[in-house]
Scaffold this active site. Structure first.
Site, PDB file in Angstrom:
ATOM      1  N   GLU A  14      24.913  20.585   8.550  1.00  0.00           N
ATOM      2  CA  GLU A  14      24.232  20.712   7.265  1.00  0.00           C
ATOM      3  C   GLU A  14      24.094  19.328   6.645  1.00  0.00           C
ATOM      4  O   GLU A  14      25.092  18.646   6.402  1.00  0.00           O
ATOM      5  CB  GLU A  14      25.024  21.635   6.331  1.00  0.00           C
ATOM      6  N   CYS A  61      25.478  23.084  -1.560  1.00  0.00           N
ATOM      7  CA  CYS A  61      25.358  23.426  -0.142  1.00  0.00           C
ATOM      8  C   CYS A  61      24.936  24.875   0.013  1.00  0.00           C
ATOM      9  O   CYS A  61      25.336  25.724  -0.775  1.00  0.00           O
ATOM     10  CB  CYS A  61      26.686  23.170   0.576  1.00  0.00           C
ATOM     11  N   CYS A  64      28.209  26.446   2.793  1.00  0.00           N
ATOM     12  CA  CYS A  64      29.528  26.784   2.228  1.00  0.00           C
ATOM     13  C   CYS A  64      29.428  27.932   1.238  1.00  0.00           C
ATOM     14  O   CYS A  64      30.439  28.527   0.862  1.00  0.00           O
ATOM     15  CB  CYS A  64      30.124  25.556   1.536  1.00  0.00           C
ATOM     16  N   HIS A  68      32.223  25.899  -3.662  1.00  0.00           N
ATOM     17  CA  HIS A  68      32.074  25.048  -4.842  1.00  0.00           C
ATOM     18  C   HIS A  68      32.138  25.873  -6.121  1.00  0.00           C
ATOM     19  O   HIS A  68      32.599  25.395  -7.159  1.00  0.00           O
ATOM     20  CB  HIS A  68      30.763  24.254  -4.769  1.00  0.00           C
ATOM     21  N   ARG A 486      35.780  23.734   5.783  1.00  0.00           N
ATOM     22  CA  ARG A 486      35.789  22.389   6.342  1.00  0.00           C
ATOM     23  C   ARG A 486      36.946  21.530   5.841  1.00  0.00           C
ATOM     24  O   ARG A 486      37.110  20.404   6.290  1.00  0.00           O
ATOM     25  CB  ARG A 486      34.456  21.700   6.037  1.00  0.00           C
ATOM     26  N   SER A 509      33.847  16.830   3.533  1.00  0.00           N
ATOM     27  CA  SER A 509      33.110  15.841   4.321  1.00  0.00           C
ATOM     28  C   SER A 509      33.079  14.471   3.663  1.00  0.00           C
ATOM     29  O   SER A 509      32.647  13.506   4.290  1.00  0.00           O
ATOM     30  CB  SER A 509      31.676  16.335   4.591  1.00  0.00           C
ATOM     31  N   CYS A 554      29.479  18.868   6.892  1.00  0.00           N
ATOM     32  CA  CYS A 554      28.561  19.395   5.879  1.00  0.00           C
ATOM     33  C   CYS A 554      28.207  18.237   4.960  1.00  0.00           C
ATOM     34  O   CYS A 554      28.801  18.068   3.896  1.00  0.00           O
ATOM     35  CB  CYS A 554      29.189  20.542   5.110  1.00  0.00           C
ATOM     36  N   CYS A 557      27.129  18.612   1.310  1.00  0.00           N
ATOM     37  CA  CYS A 557      28.183  18.732   0.298  1.00  0.00           C
ATOM     38  C   CYS A 557      28.595  17.366  -0.229  1.00  0.00           C
ATOM     39  O   CYS A 557      29.016  17.233  -1.374  1.00  0.00           O
ATOM     40  CB  CYS A 557      29.412  19.421   0.885  1.00  0.00           C
TER      41      CYS A 557
END
Length: 576
Positions: A14, A61, A64, A68, A486, A509, A554, A557
């Protein structure tokens, strides 16, 4: 000058990630990770109602989906000391657990498995032998010779058409592929089954959060009411609860009979990858799945903790509110801090300064001596930390979590591998599988507790106590965290006069994919690629994909705002 390999963008992730690897003969001597989209979501949030922040941050994102939102509502609740009812905690745990199981299965089959599975090789497989292999691994019912023959025909039609479709953009026939044709055919069949399976598992988010992706959330509780009567689709009733139970059972069956056996089967052919790709050897877990309050860490299924230098005998504590512990650096990022490029800022004081006029793509090579990424470099007490499934499994193992110890020891014994094998590219992938089973099993326990509460007459899902901003202090700050699939994710918020004054998200990430810091310490992606990677063919960098994908990147993110004109900024390229 030695050859530099450029992979831009890394596919099957992503967002946009560029990797440059400076070769030292046939080995990677130095690696550089660059997020090539600019970050700016924090600036969008300033001046808004804190209770609305989750709706904005969830759009960081689309993979995910909910993490968040969870971190955001927890940040506001922490700042305002806002407790939530027991049912809301269970509902959140179920939603987070569903995210894990869905995300990890999708990652293994659709983003990472093709680094180990040669799809084209499946055309030469014997369906009868494939059936025998599958039945030797598990009792999964879709394992007949006729079934695998039909799958083989479907794959053949892709290949003969000259358009591989969902199986395009890979290095089929690469000498680093080791699976026999029958194992490849079995894995391709499970790839296709996982596509169908995931359509049902998202129902949990739809029932408890109204939709998927980006389900709804609510500061102070859960966004769904509970009813003991048949109230249609406006509340969680018995029909919804029975659907949730059925989905959890379907999750558990696929994980037990397909995902876990496939991981062990594939890993058995790639044991050399238990000896490469670790990197920094430091691991951070913020913790998640509370049985009680958001900050009651003793009740967490996944406990918080830090492991330094592979030492599982000592788990270090940490404080996310301590400015001397958590800091983000921009020495090699395309940002500036008001105090200078070498300053480190705690997220409460974080800055998202986009006034940068440096080089923009396309460029031949990154200027790695200066700034080369839109990601920052977070550190704990100045140390580089890896976050994610491997970190979680290691901390749970070190703290003696019974199921984690049992599963890890079983996997290592099956693969005839020592515990040290976990510190690797393949260990990272195996850890993701093991924790998926743990979370899927615990989902049934949370479901049972929720049903028991309802039967006992407890229907509360929200605490209204602080819903009126007039009851808030004039200034407050808090941190909300979750263990996203992640890795460790935290949002820091500063509230002044009932509005957001500052907001900073430090995402998995960012921890893993960030560039070098002011001490020139490589980030986890970079360090992992520098850890014993020999390349068969620099123009087909399959080895780079294996290790980077083991983190499940990701980048969307970690960097948030695309080109406002929608222009293409990069093209896939592999250059020497």
């Amino acid at each position: 000058m030695s050859e530099r390999i450029v992979v831009d963008p890394i596919t099957r992730i992503e967002g946009h990630l560029r990797i440059e690897a400076q070769m030292d003969g046939d080995k990677i001597g130095a690696a550089y990770s660059s997020g090539t989209m600019v970050r700016g979501i924090e600036n969008i949030l300033k001046g808004r109602d804190p209770r609305d922040a989750w709706a904005f941050t969830q759009r960081i994102c689309g993979v995910c989906t909910l993490v968040h939102g969870i971190a955001s509502v927890r940040a506001v609740e922490d700042a305002l000391n806002w407790e939530i009812p027991a049912n809301a905690q269970l509902i959140r745990n179920l939603m987070i657990g569903a995210q894990y199981v869905h995300d990890h299965v999708m990652h293994f089959y659709h983003l990472h498995a093709l680094d180990w599975v040669d799809v084209v090789s499946a055309l030469s497989a014997d369906p009868k032998a494939t059936s025998e292999l599958a039945q030797s691994l598990s009792s999964w019912p879709k394992s007949s010779p006729g079934y695998f023959a039909d799958i083989q025909k479907r794959v053949k039609s892709f290949v003969e058409s000259g358009q591989l479709g969902i199986f395009s953009n890979a290095y089929w026939g690469h000498p680093a592929y080791k699976l026999p044709a029958e194992a490849n055919l079995m894995a391709v069949a499970h790839y296709l089954e996982a596509l169908e399976w995931q359509r049902d598992v998202v129902k949990i988010h739809a029932i408890l959060g109204g939709k998927n992706p980006h389900p709804n959330f609510l500061v102070g509780g859960a966004p769904v009411a509970i009813s003991t009567e048949d109230t249609g689709n406006t509340a969680l009733n018995m029909d919804g609860l029975m659907t949730i139970k059925g989905v959890i059972e379907k999750m558990q069956t696929f994980v037990d009979q397909v995902y876990v056996p496939d991981t062990l089967a594939v890993a058995g052919f790639y044991k050399d990858w238990f000896a490469r790709g670790e990197g920094v050897g430091n691991f951070m877990v913020m913790g998640d799945f509370p049985a009680k309050g958001n900050n009651d860490v003793d009740s967490f299924l996944v406990p918080p903790g830090i492991i330094m230098n592979r030492d599982l005998s000592t788990i270090h504590d940490f404080d996310l509110n301590d400015s001397s512990q958590i800091r983000e650096y921009v020495a090699h990022s395309w940002y500036d801090y008001s105090g200078g490029k070498n300053e480190g800022l705690h997220p409460y004081d974080g800055e998202t300064n986009l006034n940068y006029s440096g080089p923009k793509p396309p460029y031949e090579h990154l200027d790695v001596e200066k700034s080369y990424s839109w990601l920052k470099s977070p550190r704990w007490k100045g140390n580089v930390m890896e976050v994610g499934p491997l970190a979680r499994v290691l901390v749970m193992y070190a703290k003696g979590h019974e199921q984690t110890v049992e599963l890890a020891n079983y996997a290592l014994k099956t693969l005839d591998a020592p515990l040290e094998a976990m510190f690797s590219t393949l260990g990272r992938t195996a850890a993701r599988t093991l924790e998926t089973k743990i979370f899927a099993d615990n989902m049934m326990d949370w479901y049972g507790s929720l049903v028991a509460n309802i039967k006992a007459g407890d229907l509360a899902t929200h605490n209204q106590k602080l819903w009126d901003p007039a009851d808030w202090p004039s200034e407050a700050r808090g941190v909300g965290f979750t263990e996203a699939p992640r890795g460790a994710l935290a949002h820091w918020i500063v509230i002044k006069d009932q509005k957001i004054d500052n907001y900073q998200a430090v995402v998995p990430s960012t921890w893993n994919a960030g560039p070098r810091d002011d001490k020139n310490q490589p980030g986890p992606y970079e360090a992992a690629l520098e850890d014993r990677h020999t390349m068969h063919d620099p123009k087909q960098p399959l080895e780079i994909l294996r290790t980077i994908h083991s983190f499940d990147p990701c980048i969307a993110c970690a960097v948030h705002v695309t080109d406002p004109d929608g222009d293409e900024l990069v093209q896939i390229q592999v250059t020497g």
